[in-house]
Design a protein around this motif. Structure first.
Motif, PDB file in Angstrom:
ATOM      1  N   ARG A  89       8.246   4.980   8.775  1.00 26.69           N
ATOM      2  CA  ARG A  89       9.337   4.636   7.857  1.00 26.69           C
ATOM      3  C   ARG A  89      10.216   3.539   8.458  1.00 26.69           C
ATOM      4  O   ARG A  89      10.677   2.629   7.752  1.00 26.69           O
ATOM      5  N   LEU A  90      10.432   3.599   9.792  1.00 24.29           N
ATOM      6  CA  LEU A  90      11.223   2.576  10.467  1.00 24.29           C
ATOM      7  C   LEU A  90      10.521   1.224  10.409  1.00 24.29           C
ATOM      8  O   LEU A  90      11.164   0.190  10.219  1.00 24.29           O
ATOM      9  N   ALA A  91       9.191   1.233  10.572  1.00 27.95           N
ATOM     10  CA  ALA A  91       8.439  -0.027  10.504  1.00 27.95           C
ATOM     11  C   ALA A  91       8.626  -0.696   9.149  1.00 27.95           C
ATOM     12  O   ALA A  91       8.805  -1.922   9.062  1.00 27.95           O
ATOM     13  N   LEU A  92       8.623   0.105   8.085  1.00 30.18           N
ATOM     14  CA  LEU A  92       8.844  -0.438   6.743  1.00 30.18           C
ATOM     15  C   LEU A  92      10.264  -0.986   6.611  1.00 30.18           C
ATOM     16  O   LEU A  92      10.498  -2.018   5.979  1.00 30.18           O
ATOM     17  N   TYR A  93      11.210  -0.279   7.232  1.00 28.03           N
ATOM     18  CA  TYR A  93      12.613  -0.687   7.177  1.00 28.03           C
ATOM     19  C   TYR A  93      12.823  -2.023   7.889  1.00 28.03           C
ATOM     20  O   TYR A  93      13.565  -2.896   7.415  1.00 28.03           O
ATOM     21  N   LEU A  94      12.147  -2.209   9.036  1.00 31.64           N
ATOM     22  CA  LEU A  94      12.304  -3.451   9.803  1.00 31.64           C
ATOM     23  C   LEU A  94      11.521  -4.600   9.190  1.00 31.64           C
ATOM     24  O   LEU A  94      11.856  -5.771   9.407  1.00 31.64           O
ATOM     25  N   GLY A  95      10.458  -4.276   8.439  1.00 33.36           N
ATOM     26  CA  GLY A  95       9.673  -5.324   7.790  1.00 33.36           C
ATOM     27  C   GLY A  95       8.359  -5.571   8.496  1.00 33.36           C
ATOM     28  O   GLY A  95       8.334  -6.323   9.483  1.00 33.36           O
ATOM     29  N   PRO A  96       7.269  -4.978   8.044  1.00 34.96           N
ATOM     30  CA  PRO A  96       5.958  -5.163   8.682  1.00 34.96           C
ATOM     31  C   PRO A  96       5.587  -6.641   8.791  1.00 34.96           C
ATOM     32  O   PRO A  96       5.760  -7.407   7.830  1.00 34.96           O
ATOM     33  N   GLY A  97       5.124  -7.031   9.974  1.00 30.13           N
ATOM     34  CA  GLY A  97       4.702  -8.410  10.188  1.00 30.13           C
ATOM     35  C   GLY A  97       5.820  -9.401  10.422  1.00 30.13           C
ATOM     36  O   GLY A  97       5.568 -10.594  10.555  1.00 30.13           O
ATOM     37  N   SER A  98       7.067  -8.916  10.503  1.00 30.95           N
ATOM     38  CA  SER A  98       8.209  -9.832  10.639  1.00 30.95           C
ATOM     39  C   SER A  98       8.539 -10.197  12.076  1.00 30.95           C
ATOM     40  O   SER A  98       9.359 -11.067  12.329  1.00 30.95           O
ATOM     41  N   ASN A  99       7.925  -9.496  13.047  1.00 27.08           N
ATOM     42  CA  ASN A  99       8.220  -9.693  14.475  1.00 27.08           C
ATOM     43  C   ASN A  99       9.688  -9.397  14.810  1.00 27.08           C
ATOM     44  O   ASN A  99      10.223  -9.895  15.807  1.00 27.08           O
ATOM     45  N   THR A 100      10.329  -8.599  13.972  1.00 27.74           N
ATOM     46  CA  THR A 100      11.725  -8.224  14.202  1.00 27.74           C
ATOM     47  C   THR A 100      11.851  -7.333  15.435  1.00 27.74           C
ATOM     48  O   THR A 100      11.030  -6.444  15.661  1.00 27.74           O
ATOM     49  N   VAL A 101      12.891  -7.582  16.235  1.00 23.25           N
ATOM     50  CA  VAL A 101      13.226  -6.710  17.369  1.00 23.25           C
ATOM     51  C   VAL A 101      14.522  -5.986  16.976  1.00 23.25           C
ATOM     52  O   VAL A 101      15.602  -6.571  17.003  1.00 23.25           O
ATOM     53  N   GLY A 102      14.401  -4.726  16.581  1.00 23.28           N
ATOM     54  CA  GLY A 102      15.552  -3.978  16.103  1.00 23.28           C
ATOM     55  C   GLY A 102      16.570  -3.694  17.190  1.00 23.28           C
ATOM     56  O   GLY A 102      16.221  -3.441  18.346  1.00 23.28           O
ATOM     57  N   THR A 103      17.839  -3.745  16.841  1.00 25.66           N
ATOM     58  CA  THR A 103      18.942  -3.450  17.765  1.00 25.66           C
ATOM     59  C   THR A 103      19.626  -2.160  17.325  1.00 25.66           C
ATOM     60  O   THR A 103      19.372  -1.652  16.226  1.00 25.66           O
ATOM     61  N   PRO A 104      20.508  -1.596  18.171  1.00 21.14           N
ATOM     62  CA  PRO A 104      21.255  -0.397  17.748  1.00 21.14           C
ATOM     63  C   PRO A 104      22.002  -0.610  16.435  1.00 21.14           C
ATOM     64  O   PRO A 104      22.083   0.298  15.611  1.00 21.14           O
ATOM     65  N   ALA A 105      22.520  -1.815  16.222  1.00 20.38           N
ATOM     66  CA  ALA A 105      23.233  -2.109  14.973  1.00 20.38           C
ATOM     67  C   ALA A 105      22.286  -2.018  13.778  1.00 20.38           C
ATOM     68  O   ALA A 105      22.662  -1.534  12.705  1.00 20.38           O
ATOM     69  N   ASP A 106      21.039  -2.461  13.976  1.00 21.91           N
ATOM     70  CA  ASP A 106      20.058  -2.396  12.888  1.00 21.91           C
ATOM     71  C   ASP A 106      19.731  -0.945  12.525  1.00 21.91           C
ATOM     72  O   ASP A 106      19.418  -0.640  11.377  1.00 21.91           O
ATOM     73  N   LEU A 107      19.809  -0.060  13.529  1.00 18.56           N
ATOM     74  CA  LEU A 107      19.435   1.336  13.304  1.00 18.56           C
ATOM     75  C   LEU A 107      20.523   2.136  12.612  1.00 18.56           C
ATOM     76  O   LEU A 107      20.251   3.231  12.103  1.00 18.56           O
ATOM     77  N   GLU A 108      21.754   1.636  12.619  1.00 19.00           N
ATOM     78  CA  GLU A 108      22.851   2.409  12.039  1.00 19.00           C
ATOM     79  C   GLU A 108      22.599   2.729  10.573  1.00 19.00           C
ATOM     80  O   GLU A 108      22.803   3.851  10.112  1.00 19.00           O
ATOM     81  N   GLY A 109      22.125   1.737   9.826  1.00 18.70           N
ATOM     82  CA  GLY A 109      21.853   1.969   8.419  1.00 18.70           C
ATOM     83  C   GLY A 109      20.641   2.849   8.209  1.00 18.70           C
ATOM     84  O   GLY A 109      20.560   3.598   7.233  1.00 18.70           O
ATOM     85  N   PHE A 110      19.678   2.779   9.139  1.00 15.70           N
ATOM     86  CA  PHE A 110      18.452   3.563   8.996  1.00 15.70           C
ATOM     87  C   PHE A 110      18.681   5.027   9.340  1.00 15.70           C
ATOM     88  O   PHE A 110      18.257   5.928   8.624  1.00 15.70           O
ATOM     89  N   LEU A 111      19.378   5.272  10.455  1.00 13.44           N
ATOM     90  CA  LEU A 111      19.566   6.645  10.925  1.00 13.44           C
ATOM     91  C   LEU A 111      20.668   7.372  10.171  1.00 13.44           C
ATOM     92  O   LEU A 111      20.599   8.585   9.984  1.00 13.44           O
TER      93      LEU A 111
END
Length: 350
Positions: free
Chosen positions: A194-216
């Motif tokens: 589910r997190l992979a979908l949230y970050l965007g498959p194939g986007s090469n995104t490196v998630g940060t703690p700030a990015d996780l706030e909305g997800f978690l």
């Protein structure tokens, strides 16, 4: 042959020994058991889902038709490849356990189809399990007990699963995500996907703690962990307020006591590692402390000692037992424990 060390397990799963005809993979976390079963099956046969070469049985199949298990193990491959019989057990029923043990003993000795592979995936088998005893003694069988994932195991699972979708997490984000992961492997894997979908498959995104706030989001039990940290930091009013806030969010007294016990466990682990020569900050990270709480945790770790933690441990155990007594005022018991811990912390100079 019993494989309990990770390097031995990984070696066997990547290249099963030629002389092994059967494998028993068991443990409380069926997610881990299934994962390892899939890994091994993929190495034993070319197509684990091929119904011509692979027979998948459940305990219901064996209970309804007991001779079928040995019949499948004696059968030859219809397509000329290697045959595999995969038995999945979800409970330890004595009759099924005994039937599986007898079939495994005969097959490991080469009495059935010696070219077939017998893969058994089971739950948490006790020491008195006939299947477990037989597998551990059989020369042609491998036994892989599966224990609850350690934080390092979860972190590796997160990294490997996200990498398949060309996304990843920074070190701090990974520590945060791992700390919030459910312990059951199957559920954890769903959260990672589910997190992979949230970050965007194939986007090469490196998630940060700030990015996780909305997800978690905010967990209801977050107030309890804050209350536990406040208690060990000597903050009496904040600890009590945290427990009351958690109660309004639906958390119970036993959950509050458990949070206090978990914080105590982190302090104990950090102090034990520090005593063994690790730096205090390094020990805190190894104990699963999130970077935002690191400064406060280190302040507490410098004041608390292992002896003091041992003394407070008895208070935690007593509160846990009292909370689970029918009709007990569990929230008040948890509050009293938090105040006791906070009072001890203040006497330590916090």
């Amino acid at each position: 042959m019993i494989l309990s060390r990770r390097p031995d397990i990984e070696r066997f799963l990547s290249k099963p020994d030629a002389g092994v005809r059967a494998a028993l993979i068991y443990g409380r976390d069926l997610g881990v058991v299934r994962d390892r079963g899939h890994q091994l099956a993929a190495k034993v046969v070319d197509s684990p889902d091929d119904p011509f070469d692979v027979a998948i049985l459940t305990e219901t199949d064996v209970a309804d038709d007991p001779p079928r298990l040995e019949g499948e193990l004696a059968a030859q491959s219809l397509m000329g490849g290697r045959r595999m019989v995969r038995l999945r057990l979800s409970s330890e029923k004595p009759a099924i356990d005994k039937l599986a043990a007898e079939a495994l003993e005969r097959h490991a000795a080469g009495e059935l189809n010696p070219d077939a592979f017998f893969l058994i995936e089971a739950g948490n088998l006790g020491r008195d399990s006939a299947l477990r005893k037989t597998a551990e003694k059989a020369n042609g069988a491998a036994v892989i007990p599966c224990y609850e994932d350690e934080p390092g195991d979860v972190a590796r699972l997160v990294r490997e699963t996200l990498a398949r979708d060309s996304v990843s997490l920074s070190a701090d984000a990974l520590a945060l995500f791992v700390a919030r992961m459910p312990k059951e492997r199957g559920v954890a894997r769903q959260e990672i996907e589910r997190l992979a979908l949230y970050l965007g498959p194939g986007s090469n995104t490196v998630g940060t703690p700030a990015d996780l706030e909305g997800f978690l989001g905010v967990e209801p039990e977050a107030s309890l962990f804050d209350a536990a940290a406040d208690a060990f930091g000597g903050k009496l009013a904040d600890a009590q307020a945290g427990i009351r806030r958690a109660a309004q969010e639906g958390e119970t007294g036993p959950a509050a006591v458990r949070a206090i016990g978990m914080h105590l466990g982190k302090l104990r682990r950090a102090l034990t590692l520090h005593k063994s020569g690790a730096g205090l900050q390094e020990a805190a990270k190894a104990s699963g402390v999130f970077w935002k709480q690191e400064r406060e945790f280190l302040r507490q770790a410098r004041a608390w000692t292992l002896d003091e933690l041992d003394r407070i441990q008895s208070e935690v155990l007593a509160a846990d037992k009292a909370c689970k007594t029918a009709g007990s005022p569990d929230r008040l018991i948890a509050e009293r424990l938090a105040l006791t811990v906070a009072g001890r912390a203040r006497r330590l100079g916090l």
